[in-house]
Scaffold this active site. Structure first.
Site, mmCIF file in Angstrom:
data_model
loop_
_atom_site.group_PDB
_atom_site.id
_atom_site.type_symbol
_atom_site.label_atom_id
_atom_site.label_comp_id
_atom_site.label_asym_id
_atom_site.label_seq_id
_atom_site.Cartn_x
_atom_site.Cartn_y
_atom_site.Cartn_z
ATOM 1 N N HIS A 134 0.835 -1.194 0.000
ATOM 2 C CA HIS A 134 0.000 0.000 0.000
ATOM 3 C C HIS A 134 0.872 1.248 0.000
ATOM 4 C CE1 HIS A 134 -3.171 -2.813 1.270
ATOM 5 N NE2 HIS A 134 -4.027 -1.892 0.848
ATOM 6 N N LYS A 185 -0.397 4.622 4.755
ATOM 7 C CA LYS A 185 -1.225 3.643 5.465
ATOM 8 C C LYS A 185 -0.619 3.351 6.830
ATOM 9 C CE LYS A 185 -3.769 -0.657 4.842
ATOM 10 N NZ LYS A 185 -5.027 0.003 5.188
#
Length: 276
Positions: free
Chosen positions: A162, A166
């Site tokens: 990600h 995140k």
């Protein structure tokens, strides 16, 4: 702004964030729903601003507020991709208002479940680590593959990447896929998962489900489940390139839950895949 007759009024919480803005844009694109409220945390720079302008749509007359109670009282559902503590508070409000609560919040753990289940006695809660159709189909395939391939011969690893912002790891989607693999093998994920490998670890323990986490750049989300046997590997992969897939799934879940009894549901229920 004129509200179409029969349209479902939806609240977006965390309205100023990237996911919140994607939800606002998606609601504007889909028939049968309209934006009924936009919530942000106290002190946010977005308070008092027009939600449509924040999302790049132009003015829609919905003003961002931190006073959630009156907004919840006038809506039919809330779309929630925030943080665990905030989600629990919104679940209580959704229960009081007896409305739909769609939860895409990640980083939640078993300690939160009792409160969510209590709220679902009055609210219609749909909670998933990922709202996309593709990922939920992938979870079904992972469960079937894990069931078919013997744990003594096949190792399972969940790989996810990600964007750099995140804050939780493994991702909610990675855990969803790990749970699917554990269900296929009829084991408890908590007792058979390996989250970190560092130093002299020794050989891999048979029957465990490993997780590897990557973070960087602006990657929306990439997930692969690798089933590795002697001389062959099966790889099941999903790549998200646009947050709108999660937003569309959340709106679809809200429309589905509108017709359901109070309860605790998943995206597999929404998509008719729960028994697959």
């Amino acid at each position: 702004m004129t509200t179409p007759t029969g349209s479902m009024g939806l609240i977006v919480v965390g309205a100023a964030g990237r996911m919140g803005q994607a939800l606002i844009r998606t609601i504007a694109e889909i028939d049968g729903v309209h934006l009924a409220g936009a919530i942000e945390r106290p002190g946010s720079d977005a308070l008092g601003k027009d939600a449509g302008e924040l999302a790049g749509l132009g003015s829609n007359g919905v003003i961002v507020t931190d006073d959630a109670l009156p907004v919840f009282a006038q809506a039919e559902g809330v779309l929630d991709f925030t943080a665990p503590a905030a989600t629990l508070e919104f679940a209580d409000l959704a229960a009081q208002a007896r409305i739909v609560h769609i939860i895409g919040t990640t980083g939640m753990d078993e300690s939160h479940e009792a409160r969510l289940h209590a709220a679902s006695r009055h609210a219609r809660i749909v909670k998933s680590g990922n709202m996309s159709l593709g990922v939920n189909l992938l979870s079904v395939l992972v469960r079937q593959a894990a069931k078919a391939l013997d744990a003594s011969d096949w190792d399972i690893e969940v790989l996810e990447m990600h964007h750099r912002h995140k804050v939780d790891a493994p991702s909610g989607t990675a855990l969803l896929l790990g749970e699917a693999a554990a269900e296929g093998r009829e084991i408890a994920l908590a007792e058979h998962s390996v989250r970190v490998r560092d130093g002299h670890t020794g050989p891999r323990e048979a029957g465990t489900i490993g997780f590897a986490t990557l973070r960087g750049g602006s990657v929306v989300g990439e997930h692969s489940v690798l089933l590795a046997g002697e001389g062959e590997t099966v790889e099941l992969t999903h790549r998200a390139t646009d947050r709108s897939i999660f937003a569309r799934g959340a709106v679809r879940a809200a429309l589905w839950a509108r017709a359901q009894k109070p309860g605790y549901y998943s995206m597999l229920d929404v998509l008719g895949l729960a028994d697959q």
